[in-house]
Design an enzyme around this catalytic site. Structure first.
Site, PDB file in Angstrom:
ATOM      1  N   SER A  35      12.016  13.334  -0.752  1.00  0.00           N
ATOM      2  CA  SER A  35      12.155  11.773  -0.190  1.00  0.00           C
ATOM      3  C   SER A  35      11.783  10.893  -1.360  1.00  0.00           C
ATOM      4  CB  SER A  35      11.246  11.346   1.088  1.00  0.00           C
ATOM      5  OG  SER A  35       9.887  11.387   0.234  1.00  0.00           O
TER       6      SER A  35
ATOM      7  N   HIS B 269       4.799   9.177  -3.085  1.00  0.00           N
ATOM      8  CA  HIS B 269       3.684   8.675  -2.146  1.00  0.00           C
ATOM      9  C   HIS B 269       2.959  10.087  -1.470  1.00  0.00           C
ATOM     10  CE1 HIS B 269       7.137   9.353   0.599  1.00  0.00           C
ATOM     11  NE2 HIS B 269       6.036   9.579   1.625  1.00  0.00           N
TER      12      HIS B 269
ATOM     13  N   LYS C 145       2.067  17.784   6.923  1.00  0.00           N
ATOM     14  CA  LYS C 145       3.151  17.637   7.261  1.00  0.00           C
ATOM     15  C   LYS C 145       4.224  17.392   5.936  1.00  0.00           C
ATOM     16  CE  LYS C 145       3.192  13.051   9.110  1.00  0.00           C
ATOM     17  NZ  LYS C 145       3.779  12.284   7.776  1.00  0.00           N
TER      18      LYS C 145
ATOM     19  N   GLU D 188      12.567  16.589   4.615  1.00  0.00           N
ATOM     20  CA  GLU D 188      11.745  15.391   4.958  1.00  0.00           C
ATOM     21  C   GLU D 188      11.119  15.937   6.342  1.00  0.00           C
ATOM     22  OE1 GLU D 188       9.646  13.689   4.747  1.00  0.00           O
ATOM     23  OE2 GLU D 188      10.389  11.657   4.238  1.00  0.00           O
TER      24      GLU D 188
ATOM     25  N   ALA E 197       3.708   5.203  10.172  1.00  0.00           N
ATOM     26  CA  ALA E 197       4.722   3.680  10.216  1.00  0.00           C
ATOM     27  C   ALA E 197       5.164   4.022  11.900  1.00  0.00           C
ATOM     28  CB  ALA E 197       5.266   3.459   9.175  1.00  0.00           C
TER      29      ALA E 197
ATOM     30  N   CYS F 266       7.020   7.812  10.774  1.00  0.00           N
ATOM     31  CA  CYS F 266       6.182   8.922  11.408  1.00  0.00           C
ATOM     32  C   CYS F 266       5.784   8.810  12.821  1.00  0.00           C
ATOM     33  CB  CYS F 266       5.111   9.292  10.425  1.00  0.00           C
ATOM     34  SG  CYS F 266       5.694  10.056   8.793  1.00  0.00           S
TER      35      CYS F 266
HETATM   36  C1  VGL Z   1       6.249   7.722   6.370  1.00  0.00           C
HETATM   37  C2  VGL Z   1       7.563   7.026   4.789  1.00  0.00           C
HETATM   38  C3  VGL Z   1       7.496   8.258   4.161  1.00  0.00           C
HETATM   39  C4  VGL Z   1       5.373   7.438   7.572  1.00  0.00           C
HETATM   40  C5  VGL Z   1       6.288   8.929   5.393  1.00  0.00           C
HETATM   41  O1  VGL Z   1       4.038   8.178   7.300  1.00  0.00           O
HETATM   42  O2  VGL Z   1       5.700   6.938   8.602  1.00  0.00           O
HETATM   43  N1  VGL Z   1       7.015   6.865   6.114  1.00  0.00           N
HETATM   44  N2  VGL Z   1       6.894   8.997   4.596  1.00  0.00           N
HETATM   45 ZN    ZN Z   2       6.228  10.533   3.073  1.00  0.00          ZN
END
Ligand code: VGL
Ligand code: ZN
Length: 189
Positions: free
Chosen positions: A59, A70, A95, A102, A130, A134
């Protein structure tokens, strides 16, 4: 009440100032903590999910993905925010740890469903970030798994406002029940 709280991805990199900040995420942190205390104070299960990527996750922009690096496992950015109340004995669900896949949902490639059923959980209360990624996929999968799912509207935050509204509409269409703190306290009795 066979309910559990699932706190999604309240990690440093997703908080304001982090590598992939969810705008306003720190604003919902106190409310998330209130929910944590409401459940843990009643000896109800609390599960914390975390994005737990390898350093070269698919990702990431370096691999053509949509995101800056991240939540690389083991780094400070992947840690839970220091002000997040993580009670002793809470379950952590990691996860998206596969290099080439992804997984926005806490149910994808994890033992979340088995863990919840093992605890006799039938109702899942979801907060965190978010909303448009997720939280959305986690709620949709929880509904598919047969849980009664409550979306804690005052303790979720998304990356994009329009996307988050669409995500909430979708989750509700799929059967999620929007709830706020007063509604939770009424249910808990
Ligand atoms: C998430 C973008 C990339 C999330 C995770 O936790 O919502 N968003 N990886
Ligand atoms: Zn992520």
């Amino acid at each position: 009440m066979h309910g559990a709280l699932m706190v999604v991805d309240m990690q440093n990199d997703f908080m304001d100032g982090g590598a992939l900040p969810v705008p306003g995420s720190l604003g919902v942190l106190p409310k998330v903590n209130e929910y944590v205390r409401a459940f843990s104070g009643r000896c109800l299960p609390v599960l914390f999910t975390r994005d737990w990527h390898p350093p070269d996750h698919i990702s990431f922009a370096s691999r053509g993905g949509p995101w800056p690096p991240h939540c690389v496992r083991g780094t400070g950015g992947a840690g839970f925010h220091g002000l997040l109340d993580v009670p002793a004995g809470a379950t952590v669900i990691s996860k998206a740890g596969e290099r080439d896949g992804e997984a926005y949902s806490a149910f994808q490639g994890t033992r979340a469903a088995e863990t919840l059923r093992g605890l006799s959980v039938r109702e899942l209360y979801v907060c965190g970030v978010a909303t448009d990624y997720c939280v959305r996929q986690t709620v949709n999968d929880a509904l598919s798994e047969g849980f009664l799912v409550f979306l804690l509207m005052d303790a979720v935050k998304g990356i994009d406002d329009e996307g988050s509204k669409a995500a909430v509409d979708e989750m509700v269409r799929n059967g999620a029940v929007p709830l706020r703190m007063d509604g939770l306290l009424a249910r808990l009795g």
